[in-house]
Design an enzyme around this catalytic site. Structure first.
Site, PDB file in Angstrom:
ATOM      1  N   ASP A   1     -53.812-139.822  73.298  1.00 23.77           N
ATOM      2  CA  ASP A   1     -54.565-139.327  74.238  1.00 23.77           C
ATOM      3  C   ASP A   1     -54.424-139.859  75.521  1.00 23.77           C
ATOM      4  O   ASP A   1     -55.323-141.130  75.734  1.00 23.77           O
ATOM      5  CB  ASP A   1     -56.140-139.446  73.580  1.00 23.77           C
ATOM      6  CG  ASP A   1     -57.227-138.382  74.493  1.00 23.77           C
ATOM      7  OD1 ASP A   1     -56.667-138.283  75.672  1.00 23.77           O
ATOM      8  OD2 ASP A   1     -58.193-138.126  74.023  1.00 23.77           O
TER       9      ASP A   1
ATOM     10  N   HIS B   1     -60.017-142.312  80.481  1.00 21.46           N
ATOM     11  CA  HIS B   1     -60.153-143.786  79.652  1.00 21.46           C
ATOM     12  C   HIS B   1     -59.551-144.697  80.361  1.00 21.46           C
ATOM     13  O   HIS B   1     -59.375-145.744  79.784  1.00 21.46           O
ATOM     14  CB  HIS B   1     -59.649-143.374  78.462  1.00 21.46           C
ATOM     15  CG  HIS B   1     -60.314-142.072  77.832  1.00 21.46           C
ATOM     16  ND1 HIS B   1     -61.514-141.979  77.499  1.00 21.46           N
ATOM     17  CD2 HIS B   1     -59.637-140.723  77.537  1.00 21.46           C
ATOM     18  CE1 HIS B   1     -61.996-140.833  76.908  1.00 21.46           C
ATOM     19  NE2 HIS B   1     -60.862-140.025  76.753  1.00 21.46           N
TER      20      HIS B   1
ATOM     21  N   ILE C   1     -64.478-144.549  80.350  1.00 20.59           N
ATOM     22  CA  ILE C   1     -64.994-144.481  79.064  1.00 20.59           C
ATOM     23  C   ILE C   1     -64.232-144.657  77.761  1.00 20.59           C
ATOM     24  O   ILE C   1     -62.978-144.383  78.110  1.00 20.59           O
ATOM     25  CB  ILE C   1     -66.020-143.368  79.037  1.00 20.59           C
ATOM     26  CG1 ILE C   1     -65.446-142.134  79.042  1.00 20.59           C
ATOM     27  CG2 ILE C   1     -66.995-143.579  80.260  1.00 20.59           C
ATOM     28  CD1 ILE C   1     -66.346-140.870  78.602  1.00 20.59           C
TER      29      ILE C   1
ATOM     30  N   GLY D   1     -63.791-140.849  72.495  1.00 20.45           N
ATOM     31  CA  GLY D   1     -64.880-140.623  71.290  1.00 20.45           C
ATOM     32  C   GLY D   1     -64.244-140.822  69.928  1.00 20.45           C
ATOM     33  O   GLY D   1     -64.827-141.237  68.899  1.00 20.45           O
TER      34      GLY D   1
HETATM   35  C1  LIG Z   1     -60.391-125.386  76.581  1.00 23.68           C
HETATM   36  C2  LIG Z   1     -60.479-126.901  76.883  1.00 23.68           C
HETATM   37  C3  LIG Z   1     -60.451-127.806  75.444  1.00 23.68           C
HETATM   38  C4  LIG Z   1     -59.353-128.881  75.454  1.00 23.68           C
HETATM   39  C5  LIG Z   1     -59.330-129.314  74.110  1.00 23.68           C
HETATM   40  C6  LIG Z   1     -58.058-130.180  73.848  1.00 23.68           C
HETATM   41  C7  LIG Z   1     -57.876-130.255  72.443  1.00 23.68           C
HETATM   42  C8  LIG Z   1     -58.538-131.424  71.605  1.00 23.68           C
HETATM   43  C9  LIG Z   1     -59.007-132.736  72.510  1.00 23.68           C
HETATM   44  C10 LIG Z   1     -60.195-133.218  72.555  1.00 23.68           C
HETATM   45  C11 LIG Z   1     -60.568-134.398  73.104  1.00 23.68           C
HETATM   46  C12 LIG Z   1     -60.846-134.021  74.712  1.00 23.68           C
HETATM   47  C13 LIG Z   1     -60.892-135.365  75.493  1.00 23.68           C
HETATM   48  C14 LIG Z   1     -61.650-136.771  75.160  1.00 23.68           C
HETATM   49  C15 LIG Z   1     -62.699-136.929  75.755  1.00 23.68           C
HETATM   50  C16 LIG Z   1     -63.445-137.963  75.377  1.00 23.68           C
HETATM   51  O1  LIG Z   1     -63.169-138.721  74.483  1.00 23.68           O
HETATM   52  S1  LIG Z   1     -64.814-138.309  76.230  1.00 23.68           S
HETATM   53  C17 LIG Z   1     -65.827-139.741  75.481  1.00 23.68           C
HETATM   54  C18 LIG Z   1     -66.636-139.250  74.038  1.00 23.68           C
HETATM   55  N1  LIG Z   1     -67.486-138.220  74.322  1.00 23.68           N
HETATM   56  C19 LIG Z   1     -68.713-138.755  74.853  1.00 23.68           C
HETATM   57  O2  LIG Z   1     -68.776-139.876  75.421  1.00 23.68           O
HETATM   58  C20 LIG Z   1     -69.631-137.883  75.128  1.00 23.68           C
HETATM   59  C21 LIG Z   1     -70.940-138.319  74.695  1.00 23.68           C
HETATM   60  N2  LIG Z   1     -72.072-137.560  74.903  1.00 23.68           N
HETATM   61  C22 LIG Z   1     -72.819-137.413  75.937  1.00 23.68           C
HETATM   62  O3  LIG Z   1     -72.666-137.890  76.794  1.00 23.68           O
HETATM   63  C23 LIG Z   1     -73.986-136.156  75.793  1.00 23.68           C
HETATM   64  O4  LIG Z   1     -74.314-136.075  74.529  1.00 23.68           O
HETATM   65  C24 LIG Z   1     -73.528-134.705  76.481  1.00 23.68           C
HETATM   66  C25 LIG Z   1     -72.144-134.454  75.724  1.00 23.68           C
HETATM   67  C26 LIG Z   1     -73.113-135.095  77.812  1.00 23.68           C
HETATM   68  C27 LIG Z   1     -74.787-133.853  75.922  1.00 23.68           C
HETATM   69  O5  LIG Z   1     -75.690-134.478  76.690  1.00 23.68           O
HETATM   70  P1  LIG Z   1     -76.931-133.387  77.502  1.00 23.68           P
HETATM   71  O6  LIG Z   1     -76.301-132.915  78.547  1.00 23.68           O
HETATM   72  O7  LIG Z   1     -78.290-134.472  77.604  1.00 23.68           O
HETATM   73  O8  LIG Z   1     -77.121-132.514  76.312  1.00 23.68           O
HETATM   74  P2  LIG Z   1     -78.860-131.868  75.695  1.00 23.68           P
HETATM   75  O9  LIG Z   1     -79.616-131.613  76.680  1.00 23.68           O
HETATM   76  O10 LIG Z   1     -78.678-133.128  74.642  1.00 23.68           O
HETATM   77  O11 LIG Z   1     -78.165-130.735  74.804  1.00 23.68           O
HETATM   78  C28 LIG Z   1     -77.774-129.514  75.303  1.00 23.68           C
HETATM   79  C29 LIG Z   1     -77.237-128.836  74.325  1.00 23.68           C
HETATM   80  O12 LIG Z   1     -76.010-129.180  74.013  1.00 23.68           O
HETATM   81  C30 LIG Z   1     -75.948-129.544  72.597  1.00 23.68           C
HETATM   82  N3  LIG Z   1     -75.302-130.837  72.641  1.00 23.68           N
HETATM   83  C31 LIG Z   1     -75.577-131.938  72.851  1.00 23.68           C
HETATM   84  N4  LIG Z   1     -74.555-132.932  72.921  1.00 23.68           N
HETATM   85  C32 LIG Z   1     -73.748-132.148  72.108  1.00 23.68           C
HETATM   86  C33 LIG Z   1     -72.463-132.800  71.717  1.00 23.68           C
HETATM   87  N5  LIG Z   1     -72.153-133.905  71.802  1.00 23.68           N
HETATM   88  N6  LIG Z   1     -71.568-131.776  71.043  1.00 23.68           N
HETATM   89  C34 LIG Z   1     -71.984-130.700  70.834  1.00 23.68           C
HETATM   90  N7  LIG Z   1     -73.181-130.068  71.233  1.00 23.68           N
HETATM   91  C35 LIG Z   1     -74.194-130.831  71.983  1.00 23.68           C
HETATM   92  C36 LIG Z   1     -77.388-129.612  72.052  1.00 23.68           C
HETATM   93  O13 LIG Z   1     -77.515-129.444  70.815  1.00 23.68           O
HETATM   94  C37 LIG Z   1     -78.040-128.587  72.936  1.00 23.68           C
HETATM   95  O14 LIG Z   1     -77.931-127.345  72.415  1.00 23.68           O
HETATM   96  P3  LIG Z   1     -79.385-126.502  72.134  1.00 23.68           P
HETATM   97  O15 LIG Z   1     -79.969-127.528  71.004  1.00 23.68           O
HETATM   98  O16 LIG Z   1     -78.788-125.225  71.543  1.00 23.68           O
HETATM   99  O17 LIG Z   1     -80.108-126.122  73.378  1.00 23.68           O
END
Ligand SMILES: CCCCCCCCCCCCC/C=C/C(=O)SCCNC(=O)CCNC(=O)[C@H](O)C(C)(C)COP(=O)(O)OP(=O)(O)OC[C@H]1O[C@@H](n2cnc3c(N)ncnc32)[C@H](O)[C@@H]1OP(=O)(O)O
Length: 299
Positions: free
Chosen positions: A198, A203, A218, A221
């Site tokens: 990745d 990162h 960062i 994940g």
């Molecule tokens: C087409 C593109 C696709 C490409 C895909 C490629 C294939 C796969 C590759 C995958 C890898 C991608 C790249 C990798 C990147 C990383 O590794 S990034 C590092 C790891 N991730 C993080 O550090 C994220 C940590 N989390 C956060 O920062 C926060 O939780 C957030 C994600 C920013 C959300 O916080 P916030 O904005 O405060 O959300 P809320 O207000 O609490 O919730 C809003 C609604 O969203 C739902 N929700 C919240 N968090 C998540 C989550 N982690 N996953 C899924 N859904 C989430 C939450 O339930 C709320 O929904 P409702 O309740 O329905 O309102």
């Protein structure tokens, strides 16, 4: 954080058929992955972890950690973000959740066929959530080896549907006591982990991280997930990686390389509920569950 200039057409996006991808791995990949999630990071002869990086005691194959299969989802989108009905700034993307099912013992090297599909799309107002399912088979076999469901959280991309009835699609049904300190991550953890495939500059590149709204790069994940599940294998599964059947994790907050991860776990029947925190900030960063095949009687 930069504003996302996104465009979504859910009908076009969901109608799109994603192509199969092919990939392969060998024992070197398996060992580099294990080192990237801290195996033998505190003790180079750790008797629980040496088997993940070396042919310990003359064992024929290096053992594969179940979270290794999360790497099979990385090449899911062969054309990157170039999907019909989808325009999005990739620097704003965060990994939201990972769900893994492992059906058979993992070979230490294999050639794979990965069948990819869009499993979900939701409008959360401030964000869109996209789920990509990757079903992996060994080449020449009809038997499913494992399945990954990757949830990506697309900041700034919500609001593409009627706010009184936000768009929501999923093609699958919705579904004390033990605590362990996990060895801390290293400042170089993300730089080592990226060698498992990745290479997202979020990162590794300070400027890209700043543009995405973070003070510094960062941690991946899936690296945090690897640390947590390795601790569960050590504490609950007595070091046996093949005991893990299903892994589910939601990334709650970002982790910075070098921070200390503490994973708490609770055993409920054959389900382990876990939560990982960053010790320095006392902040929960990951939570989820692991389903195990069984417990040895000596536990
Ligand atoms: C087409 C593109 C696709 C490409 C895909 C490629 C294939 C796969 C590759 C995958 C890898 C991608 C790249 C990798 C990147 C990383 O590794 S990034 C590092 C790891 N991730 C993080 O550090 C994220 C940590 N989390 C956060 O920062 C926060 O939780 C957030 C994600 C920013 C959300 O916080 P916030 O904005 O405060 O959300 P809320 O207000 O609490 O919730 C809003 C609604 O969203 C739902 N929700 C919240 N968090 C998540 C989550 N982690 N996953 C899924 N859904 C989430 C939450 O339930 C709320 O929904 P409702 O309740 O329905 O309102």
């Amino acid at each position: 954080m930069a504003r996302s200039d996104s465009e979504f057409n859910p009908d076009l996006l969901l109608a799109h058929k994603l192509p199969e991808t092919r990939s392969s791995y060998n024992e070197r990949d398996v060992a580099i992955y294990a080192l990237g999630i801290g195996a033998c990071g505190q003790d180079a002869v750790d008797s629980d972890e040496l088997k993940f990086v070396y042919h310990e005691n003359g064992q024929e194959h290096i053992q594969v950690l179940p979270t290794f299969v999360s790497l099979f989802s990385l090449g899911s989108l062969t054309d990157g973000l170039d999907l019909p009905g989808f325009k999005y700034d990739p620097s704003l993307l965060l990994h939201g959740q990972q769900y893994i099912e492992v059906y058979r013992p993992l070979p230490s090297k294999a050639s794979l066929i990965n069948k990819v599909s869009l499993a979900g799309l939701q409008d959360k107002g401030k964000a869109a959530i996209l789920e990509i399912e990757t079903r992996s088979y060994e080449q020449g076999s009809d038997e499913l080896l494992c399945m990954n469901r990757t949830t990506v959280f697309l900041r700034g991309a919500g609001g593409f549907s009627n706010s009184s009835k936000p768009f929501s699609y999923k093609n699958y049904p919705s579904n004390q006591g033990l605590a362990v300190k996990i060895p801390q991550t290293q400042p170089s953890s993300a730089l080592l982990y990226r060698l498992s495939g990745d290479y997202n500059p979020l990162h590794s590149d300070p400027n890209v991280a700043k543009l995405a709204g973070f003070p510094r790069p960062i941690l991946h994940g899936l690296c945090t997930l690897g640390f947590a599940i390795k601790a569960i294998i050590k504490c609950i599964c007595k070091g046996d990686p093949s005991a893990v059947k299903t892994i589910s994790g939601r990334f709650l907050a970002t982790v910075f390389p070098g921070e200390t991860l503490i994973t708490e776990m609770w055993l409920q029947g054959l389900r382990v509920i876990y939560q990982t925190k960053v010790k320095e900030r006392n902040k929960a960063v990951l939570s989820g569950y692991v389903d195990i095949r069984g417990l040895s009687s000596s536990l």
